[in-house]
Design a protein around this motif. Structure first.
Motif, mmCIF file in Angstrom:
data_model
loop_
_atom_site.group_PDB
_atom_site.id
_atom_site.type_symbol
_atom_site.label_atom_id
_atom_site.label_comp_id
_atom_site.label_asym_id
_atom_site.label_seq_id
_atom_site.Cartn_x
_atom_site.Cartn_y
_atom_site.Cartn_z
ATOM 1 N N GLY A 95 0.820 -1.203 0.000
ATOM 2 C CA GLY A 95 0.000 0.000 0.000
ATOM 3 C C GLY A 95 0.849 1.245 0.000
ATOM 4 O O GLY A 95 2.023 1.225 -0.380
ATOM 5 N N GLY A 96 0.240 2.329 0.429
ATOM 6 C CA GLY A 96 0.967 3.583 0.441
ATOM 7 C C GLY A 96 0.053 4.745 0.746
ATOM 8 O O GLY A 96 -1.164 4.597 0.923
ATOM 9 N N HIS A 97 0.690 5.898 0.784
ATOM 10 C CA HIS A 97 0.000 7.135 1.118
ATOM 11 C C HIS A 97 -0.378 7.880 -0.164
ATOM 12 O O HIS A 97 0.456 8.027 -1.067
ATOM 13 C CB HIS A 97 0.906 8.013 1.983
ATOM 14 C CG HIS A 97 0.236 9.239 2.506
ATOM 15 N ND1 HIS A 97 -0.772 9.178 3.446
ATOM 16 C CD2 HIS A 97 0.393 10.553 2.206
ATOM 17 C CE1 HIS A 97 -1.192 10.413 3.702
ATOM 18 N NE2 HIS A 97 -0.502 11.260 2.968
ATOM 19 N N SER A 98 -1.616 8.316 -0.254
ATOM 20 C CA SER A 98 -2.082 9.187 -1.330
ATOM 21 C C SER A 98 -1.716 8.618 -2.709
ATOM 22 O O SER A 98 -2.143 7.520 -3.061
ATOM 23 C CB SER A 98 -1.536 10.602 -1.110
ATOM 24 O OG SER A 98 -2.195 11.532 -1.952
ATOM 25 N N MET A 103 -1.272 4.290 -6.884
ATOM 26 C CA MET A 103 -0.481 3.471 -7.812
ATOM 27 C C MET A 103 -0.522 1.994 -7.402
ATOM 28 O O MET A 103 -0.622 1.099 -8.248
ATOM 29 C CB MET A 103 0.973 3.961 -7.860
ATOM 30 C CG MET A 103 1.166 5.333 -8.502
ATOM 31 S SD MET A 103 0.627 5.433 -10.236
ATOM 32 C CE MET A 103 -1.003 6.185 -10.053
ATOM 33 N N THR A 104 -0.456 1.735 -6.088
ATOM 34 C CA THR A 104 -0.517 0.352 -5.612
ATOM 35 C C THR A 104 -1.882 -0.251 -5.915
ATOM 36 O O THR A 104 -1.982 -1.402 -6.356
ATOM 37 C CB THR A 104 -0.215 0.297 -4.104
ATOM 38 O OG1 THR A 104 1.034 0.962 -3.840
ATOM 39 C CG2 THR A 104 -0.113 -1.143 -3.620
ATOM 40 N N SER A 105 -2.942 0.530 -5.705
ATOM 41 C CA SER A 105 -4.297 0.014 -5.938
ATOM 42 C C SER A 105 -4.527 -0.292 -7.413
ATOM 43 O O SER A 105 -5.190 -1.276 -7.762
ATOM 44 C CB SER A 105 -5.349 0.990 -5.410
ATOM 45 O OG SER A 105 -5.437 2.172 -6.187
ATOM 46 N N VAL A 106 -3.953 0.522 -8.310
ATOM 47 C CA VAL A 106 -4.090 0.255 -9.745
ATOM 48 C C VAL A 106 -3.335 -1.027 -10.111
ATOM 49 O O VAL A 106 -3.831 -1.871 -10.874
ATOM 50 C CB VAL A 106 -3.597 1.453 -10.590
ATOM 51 C CG1 VAL A 106 -3.547 1.095 -12.072
ATOM 52 C CG2 VAL A 106 -4.506 2.664 -10.373
ATOM 53 N N ALA A 107 -2.138 -1.201 -9.547
ATOM 54 C CA ALA A 107 -1.367 -2.419 -9.819
ATOM 55 C C ALA A 107 -2.125 -3.663 -9.349
ATOM 56 O O ALA A 107 -2.149 -4.689 -10.036
ATOM 57 C CB ALA A 107 0.004 -2.336 -9.147
ATOM 58 N N ALA A 113 -0.711 -9.712 -7.137
ATOM 59 C CA ALA A 113 -1.213 -10.510 -6.021
ATOM 60 C C ALA A 113 -0.625 -10.030 -4.694
ATOM 61 O O ALA A 113 0.593 -10.053 -4.499
ATOM 62 C CB ALA A 113 -0.866 -11.977 -6.242
ATOM 63 N N VAL A 114 -1.505 -9.574 -3.802
ATOM 64 C CA VAL A 114 -1.127 -9.270 -2.425
ATOM 65 C C VAL A 114 -2.237 -9.829 -1.535
ATOM 66 O O VAL A 114 -3.311 -10.187 -2.012
ATOM 67 C CB VAL A 114 -0.942 -7.754 -2.174
ATOM 68 C CG1 VAL A 114 0.171 -7.184 -3.044
ATOM 69 C CG2 VAL A 114 -2.229 -6.983 -2.382
ATOM 70 N N ASP A 115 -1.960 -9.895 -0.230
ATOM 71 C CA ASP A 115 -2.965 -10.444 0.692
ATOM 72 C C ASP A 115 -3.899 -9.373 1.237
ATOM 73 O O ASP A 115 -5.079 -9.635 1.463
ATOM 74 C CB ASP A 115 -2.256 -11.193 1.817
ATOM 75 C CG ASP A 115 -1.548 -12.434 1.278
ATOM 76 O OD1 ASP A 115 -2.220 -13.461 1.120
ATOM 77 O OD2 ASP A 115 -0.342 -12.352 0.974
ATOM 78 N N VAL A 116 -3.364 -8.180 1.448
ATOM 79 C CA VAL A 116 -4.172 -7.034 1.865
ATOM 80 C C VAL A 116 -3.601 -5.788 1.210
ATOM 81 O O VAL A 116 -2.380 -5.645 1.076
ATOM 82 C CB VAL A 116 -4.195 -6.866 3.405
ATOM 83 C CG1 VAL A 116 -4.768 -5.514 3.819
ATOM 84 C CG2 VAL A 116 -5.003 -7.968 4.072
ATOM 85 N N LEU A 117 -4.496 -4.890 0.798
ATOM 86 C CA LEU A 117 -4.125 -3.585 0.259
ATOM 87 C C LEU A 117 -4.382 -2.558 1.354
ATOM 88 O O LEU A 117 -5.484 -2.500 1.912
ATOM 89 C CB LEU A 117 -4.982 -3.305 -0.973
ATOM 90 C CG LEU A 117 -4.799 -2.004 -1.746
ATOM 91 C CD1 LEU A 117 -3.370 -1.842 -2.255
ATOM 92 C CD2 LEU A 117 -5.787 -1.958 -2.909
#
Length: 204
Positions: A95-98, A103-107, A113-117
């Motif tokens: 994840g990340g800030h702002s 960018m992480t959410s689009v990826a 594949a991640v376990d939690v965003l």
């Protein structure tokens, strides 16, 4: 792929890590922002290997807004997650800030594949421009997602955020930080602890 390749700094837990977390910064910031440091300290204190890293545009120049392509920054997220996968047999949280969270959410919507965003201060729309909502990819997110958001954030009101959460194609948690603006600063609430609590609930 090494920490140096992603300009990453690791916060090591005591003992072998439960899993790994990779977090990145907002548009004007870098890996050394107070919120990212606090979040990584919190995750490490719970037994996780936590890495804060710079996106590709920030590796190229130390200051200024994102430059180059958003696609390149999303590829930087993928690199960080791949690195984390090689460092643990456990779950991976990204994840990340702002801007970094976006960018992480689009990826992730594109299939990373991640376990939690884990998103802090998701920039739902530019301040004062609610008609320019950045929601088109949210239905494609298929992993549990935490949104930690200040009630005074001009990039999205709590009501707007809740409507956006309803679009996500997986379980969500909304962590509302009363009175906080986009930096999520709070004198009365432990924001990192609340954000990590929510992510761990979603991990089950």
């Amino acid at each position: 792929m090494t920490l140096d390749d992603i300009a990453g700094i690791a916060h090591e837990p005591e003992g072998s890590p439960v899993g790994a977390v990779v977090l990145t910064h907002g548009a004007g910031g870098n890996r050394d922002g107070a919120l990212l440091v606090g979040l990584c300290d919190e995750w490490a204190g719970r037994g996780w290997l936590a890495i804060r890293y710079n996106l590709p545009y920030r590796r190229r120049r130390p200051k200024g807004p994102p430059s180059g392509s958003a696609k390149a920054d999303q590829e930087g997220v993928v690199e960080a997650v791949e690195l984390a996968r090689g460092l643990t047999d456990g779950p991976v949280v990204a994840g990340g800030h702002s801007y970094g969270g976006r960018m992480t959410s689009v990826a992730v919507a594109d299939g990373l594949a991640v376990d939690v965003l884990a998103l802090t201060s998701y920039p739902l729309h530019p301040p004062g421009k609610p008609e320019r909502a950045r929601t088109e990819h949210l239905p494609a997110i298929a992993v549990p997602t935490v949104f930690t958001h200040g009630t005074a954030d001009p990039f999205g009101s709590p009501e707007e955020m809740r409507a956006a959460l309803a679009l996500v194609g997986a379980a969500t948690e909304f962590v509302e930080i009363t009175g906080a603006r986009h930096d999520l600063g709070s004198k009365s609430l432990n924001v990192p602890a609340l954000a990590v609590d929510a992510a761990l609930r979603l991990l089950g």
